[in-house]
Design a protein around this motif. Structure first.
Motif, PDB file in Angstrom:
ATOM      1  N   MET A 105      52.314  39.758  47.257  1.00 33.99           N
ATOM      2  CA  MET A 105      50.911  39.400  47.444  1.00 33.99           C
ATOM      3  C   MET A 105      50.013  40.171  46.484  1.00 33.99           C
ATOM      4  O   MET A 105      49.005  39.647  45.989  1.00 33.99           O
ATOM      5  CB  MET A 105      50.465  39.679  48.872  1.00 33.99           C
ATOM      6  CG  MET A 105      48.982  39.384  49.122  1.00 33.99           C
ATOM      7  SD  MET A 105      48.370  39.962  50.719  1.00 33.99           S
ATOM      8  CE  MET A 105      48.402  41.737  50.480  1.00 33.99           C
ATOM      9  N   GLY A 106      50.356  41.427  46.205  1.00 31.16           N
ATOM     10  CA  GLY A 106      49.569  42.220  45.263  1.00 31.16           C
ATOM     11  C   GLY A 106      49.591  41.641  43.868  1.00 31.16           C
ATOM     12  O   GLY A 106      48.603  41.725  43.127  1.00 31.16           O
ATOM     13  N   ALA A 107      50.708  41.017  43.487  1.00 32.46           N
ATOM     14  CA  ALA A 107      50.798  40.372  42.173  1.00 32.46           C
ATOM     15  C   ALA A 107      49.917  39.120  42.134  1.00 32.46           C
ATOM     16  O   ALA A 107      49.247  38.854  41.136  1.00 32.46           O
ATOM     17  CB  ALA A 107      52.249  40.022  41.864  1.00 32.46           C
ATOM     18  N   HIS A 108      49.928  38.351  43.205  1.00 32.31           N
ATOM     19  CA  HIS A 108      49.029  37.200  43.331  1.00 32.31           C
ATOM     20  C   HIS A 108      47.581  37.669  43.179  1.00 32.31           C
ATOM     21  O   HIS A 108      46.789  37.072  42.442  1.00 32.31           O
ATOM     22  CB  HIS A 108      49.253  36.565  44.704  1.00 32.31           C
ATOM     23  CG  HIS A 108      48.344  35.418  45.039  1.00 32.31           C
ATOM     24  ND1 HIS A 108      48.809  34.147  45.289  1.00 32.31           N
ATOM     25  CD2 HIS A 108      46.994  35.352  45.203  1.00 32.31           C
ATOM     26  CE1 HIS A 108      47.798  33.353  45.577  1.00 32.31           C
ATOM     27  NE2 HIS A 108      46.674  34.065  45.539  1.00 32.31           N
ATOM     28  N   THR A 109      47.251  38.750  43.849  1.00 29.34           N
ATOM     29  CA  THR A 109      45.890  39.284  43.840  1.00 29.34           C
ATOM     30  C   THR A 109      45.459  39.708  42.443  1.00 29.34           C
ATOM     31  O   THR A 109      44.355  39.367  41.991  1.00 29.34           O
ATOM     32  CB  THR A 109      45.791  40.475  44.807  1.00 29.34           C
ATOM     33  OG1 THR A 109      46.066  40.026  46.141  1.00 29.34           O
ATOM     34  CG2 THR A 109      44.411  41.113  44.767  1.00 29.34           C
ATOM     35  N   LEU A 110      46.308  40.432  41.726  1.00 32.91           N
ATOM     36  CA  LEU A 110      45.924  40.901  40.389  1.00 32.91           C
ATOM     37  C   LEU A 110      45.824  39.747  39.404  1.00 32.91           C
ATOM     38  O   LEU A 110      44.989  39.782  38.492  1.00 32.91           O
ATOM     39  CB  LEU A 110      46.914  41.950  39.887  1.00 32.91           C
ATOM     40  CG  LEU A 110      46.925  43.288  40.618  1.00 32.91           C
ATOM     41  CD1 LEU A 110      47.722  44.319  39.818  1.00 32.91           C
ATOM     42  CD2 LEU A 110      45.522  43.814  40.905  1.00 32.91           C
ATOM     43  N   LEU A 111      46.648  38.727  39.576  1.00 33.19           N
ATOM     44  CA  LEU A 111      46.552  37.559  38.692  1.00 33.19           C
ATOM     45  C   LEU A 111      45.200  36.875  38.887  1.00 33.19           C
ATOM     46  O   LEU A 111      44.534  36.500  37.904  1.00 33.19           O
ATOM     47  CB  LEU A 111      47.687  36.585  38.988  1.00 33.19           C
ATOM     48  CG  LEU A 111      47.809  35.372  38.061  1.00 33.19           C
ATOM     49  CD1 LEU A 111      48.065  35.796  36.623  1.00 33.19           C
ATOM     50  CD2 LEU A 111      48.929  34.443  38.554  1.00 33.19           C
ATOM     51  N   GLN A 112      44.775  36.719  40.125  1.00 33.84           N
ATOM     52  CA  GLN A 112      43.464  36.137  40.403  1.00 33.84           C
ATOM     53  C   GLN A 112      42.347  37.020  39.854  1.00 33.84           C
ATOM     54  O   GLN A 112      41.379  36.534  39.262  1.00 33.84           O
ATOM     55  CB  GLN A 112      43.284  35.939  41.910  1.00 33.84           C
ATOM     56  CG  GLN A 112      41.964  35.289  42.306  1.00 33.84           C
ATOM     57  CD  GLN A 112      41.879  33.831  41.923  1.00 33.84           C
ATOM     58  OE1 GLN A 112      42.730  33.032  42.316  1.00 33.84           O
ATOM     59  NE2 GLN A 112      40.856  33.471  41.157  1.00 33.84           N
ATOM     60  N   CYS A 113      42.486  38.336  40.023  1.00 36.54           N
ATOM     61  CA  CYS A 113      41.476  39.273  39.514  1.00 36.54           C
ATOM     62  C   CYS A 113      41.367  39.206  37.992  1.00 36.54           C
ATOM     63  O   CYS A 113      40.262  39.295  37.435  1.00 36.54           O
ATOM     64  CB  CYS A 113      41.805  40.699  39.945  1.00 36.54           C
ATOM     65  SG  CYS A 113      41.526  41.041  41.694  1.00 36.54           S
ATOM     66  N   ALA A 114      42.502  39.060  37.317  1.00 36.70           N
ATOM     67  CA  ALA A 114      42.483  38.997  35.853  1.00 36.70           C
ATOM     68  C   ALA A 114      41.745  37.754  35.370  1.00 36.70           C
ATOM     69  O   ALA A 114      41.128  37.776  34.300  1.00 36.70           O
ATOM     70  CB  ALA A 114      43.909  39.006  35.310  1.00 36.70           C
ATOM     71  N   ALA A 115      41.787  36.684  36.149  1.00 40.52           N
ATOM     72  CA  ALA A 115      41.034  35.477  35.799  1.00 40.52           C
ATOM     73  C   ALA A 115      39.548  35.660  36.090  1.00 40.52           C
ATOM     74  O   ALA A 115      38.696  35.213  35.317  1.00 40.52           O
ATOM     75  CB  ALA A 115      41.579  34.277  36.575  1.00 40.52           C
ATOM     76  N   ASP A 116      39.250  36.327  37.196  1.00 46.60           N
ATOM     77  CA  ASP A 116      37.856  36.489  37.619  1.00 46.60           C
ATOM     78  C   ASP A 116      37.149  37.647  36.931  1.00 46.60           C
ATOM     79  O   ASP A 116      35.914  37.669  36.866  1.00 46.60           O
ATOM     80  CB  ASP A 116      37.792  36.688  39.134  1.00 46.60           C
ATOM     81  CG  ASP A 116      38.273  35.461  39.904  1.00 46.60           C
ATOM     82  OD1 ASP A 116      38.306  34.368  39.304  1.00 46.60           O
ATOM     83  OD2 ASP A 116      38.619  35.601  41.097  1.00 46.60           O
ATOM     84  N   ARG A 117      37.909  38.615  36.432  1.00 48.21           N
ATOM     85  CA  ARG A 117      37.359  39.772  35.722  1.00 48.21           C
ATOM     86  C   ARG A 117      38.137  39.936  34.413  1.00 48.21           C
ATOM     87  O   ARG A 117      39.021  40.789  34.305  1.00 48.21           O
ATOM     88  CB  ARG A 117      37.471  41.049  36.557  1.00 48.21           C
ATOM     89  CG  ARG A 117      36.637  41.075  37.812  1.00 48.21           C
ATOM     90  CD  ARG A 117      35.144  41.112  37.519  1.00 48.21           C
ATOM     91  NE  ARG A 117      34.379  41.355  38.737  1.00 48.21           N
ATOM     92  CZ  ARG A 117      34.066  40.419  39.645  1.00 48.21           C
ATOM     93  NH1 ARG A 117      34.481  39.169  39.470  1.00 48.21           N
ATOM     94  NH2 ARG A 117      33.355  40.718  40.703  1.00 48.21           N
ATOM     95  N   PRO A 118      37.849  39.122  33.414  1.00 55.24           N
ATOM     96  CA  PRO A 118      38.662  39.100  32.187  1.00 55.24           C
ATOM     97  C   PRO A 118      38.758  40.439  31.468  1.00 55.24           C
ATOM     98  O   PRO A 118      39.733  40.668  30.741  1.00 55.24           O
ATOM     99  CB  PRO A 118      37.944  38.062  31.313  1.00 55.24           C
ATOM    100  CG  PRO A 118      37.207  37.198  32.279  1.00 55.24           C
ATOM    101  CD  PRO A 118      36.778  38.106  33.390  1.00 55.24           C
ATOM    102  N   ASP A 119      37.771  41.319  31.652  1.00 52.21           N
ATOM    103  CA  ASP A 119      37.802  42.602  30.945  1.00 52.21           C
ATOM    104  C   ASP A 119      38.521  43.698  31.716  1.00 52.21           C
ATOM    105  O   ASP A 119      38.762  44.779  31.174  1.00 52.21           O
ATOM    106  CB  ASP A 119      36.366  43.066  30.644  1.00 52.21           C
ATOM    107  CG  ASP A 119      35.645  42.138  29.686  1.00 52.21           C
ATOM    108  OD1 ASP A 119      36.326  41.477  28.876  1.00 52.21           O
ATOM    109  OD2 ASP A 119      34.403  42.063  29.763  1.00 52.21           O
TER     110      ASP A 119
END
Length: 291
Positions: A105-119
């Motif tokens: 689930m943490g990997a799912h979360t970071l993938l979504q975060c990388a899309a929402d916070r590109p920097d």
């Protein structure tokens, strides 16, 4: 050489919710981007101490996600809420260009975060992310209901001592697959003291069951994956014929839809790869960053 310093425990308020994270500080002169770690469902940040220790002198931030460890949070029906909270934490800390390591689930979360916070991230290493095939998110299916909840809701929650939890689970799968130190970290940091004595699980059975029951909720994760423009290594464990906790939940086509995605299939490990062999997981992270 592994680091020997322990992490500082820190908390931040995110819209009235206390999120806890653990931070190993960087040594003077170490200007490497921080390593940010996000854990699997039902576990907590301190399960990854054995990985953090392979990055001596580096700033490492391991997060207790919503309702896990020492972080607050009620049961959820939408996984996207977890990534919204992590994004807010990354904003609060001013994280930019980090190396992200997520598990399940943490990997799912970071993938979504990388899309929402590109920097926020410069690279991701995702161990068995819970990201399913496109059809999984479009099926009109209800996996569990209030009358037939996920079996995790029956998990034993109370223990007279930490040692009692260790003794109870040491020989049971999947815990018997873990490196012993990781298993003991899971037990020692995964319990909280009760006011009337004894201990209870930091991540309640209701919290854990709600996440398994809502695994179809963030159907936008595949579109998010297509928007991630940084290198992403997807590490997939063995696949099993039956849906159990040891088999990989990751859609084999995930890395192919990420613009700079790479797939690494490791059928020699179960879904708990980072717990079974933290040294190997740390090696994969370090080699991915160096590539």
């Amino acid at each position: 050489m592994a680091r020997e310093d322990g992490p500082a425990t820190r908390c931040v308020d995110i819209d009235g919710l206390r999120l806890t994270y653990y931070e190993w500080g960087a040594s003077p002169g170490n200007d490497q981007p921080p390593l940010v770690i996000a854990h699997a469902t039902g576990f907590h940040a301190r399960c990854y101490d054995a990985i953090a220790e392979h990055f001596p002198g580096r700033r490492v931030i391991a997060i207790d996600l919503h309702g896990h460890g020492k972080s607050q949070g009620e049961p959820l029906e939408d996984w996207h809420i977890v990534s919204v909270e992590v994004c807010a934490l990354l904003d609060h800390l001013g994280i930019r260009g980090a190396l992200g390591m997520g598990h399940s689930m943490g990997a799912h979360t970071l993938l979504q975060c990388a899309a929402d916070r590109p920097d926020a991230f410069g690279r991701l290493v995702l161990f068995d992310p819970v990201v399913m095939s496109p059809s999984y998110y479009t099926e009109d299916a209800t996996d569990f209901t209030s009358d037939a909840p996920h079996p995790a809701i029956r998990r034993k929650r109370d223990f007279p001592s930490i040692e009692a939890m260790i003794e109870r689970f040491a020989t049971r799968e999947p815990y018997s697959l873990f490196e012993r130190r990781v298993f003991e970290d899971y037990c020692r940091h995964g319990l909280v003291e009760k006011d009337d004595g004894g201990y209870t699980l930091a991540c309640s059975p209701e919290m854990e069951a709600s996440l398994y029951s809502s695994s179809r909720s963030n159907g936008g994760i595949l579109d998010a994956a297509r928007r991630v423009e940084i290198p992403v290594l997807v590490v997939r464990a063995k696949q099993t014929e039956k849906m159990d906790f040891k088999g990989s939940p990751t859609w084999p086509g995930l890395a192919a839809i990420i613009p700079h995605g790479t797939d690494l299939h490791r059928p020699d490990h179960t879904h708990f790869h980072p717990f079974e062999d933290p040294a190997d997981a740390a090696r994969i992270i370090a080699e991915a960053e160096a590539s």
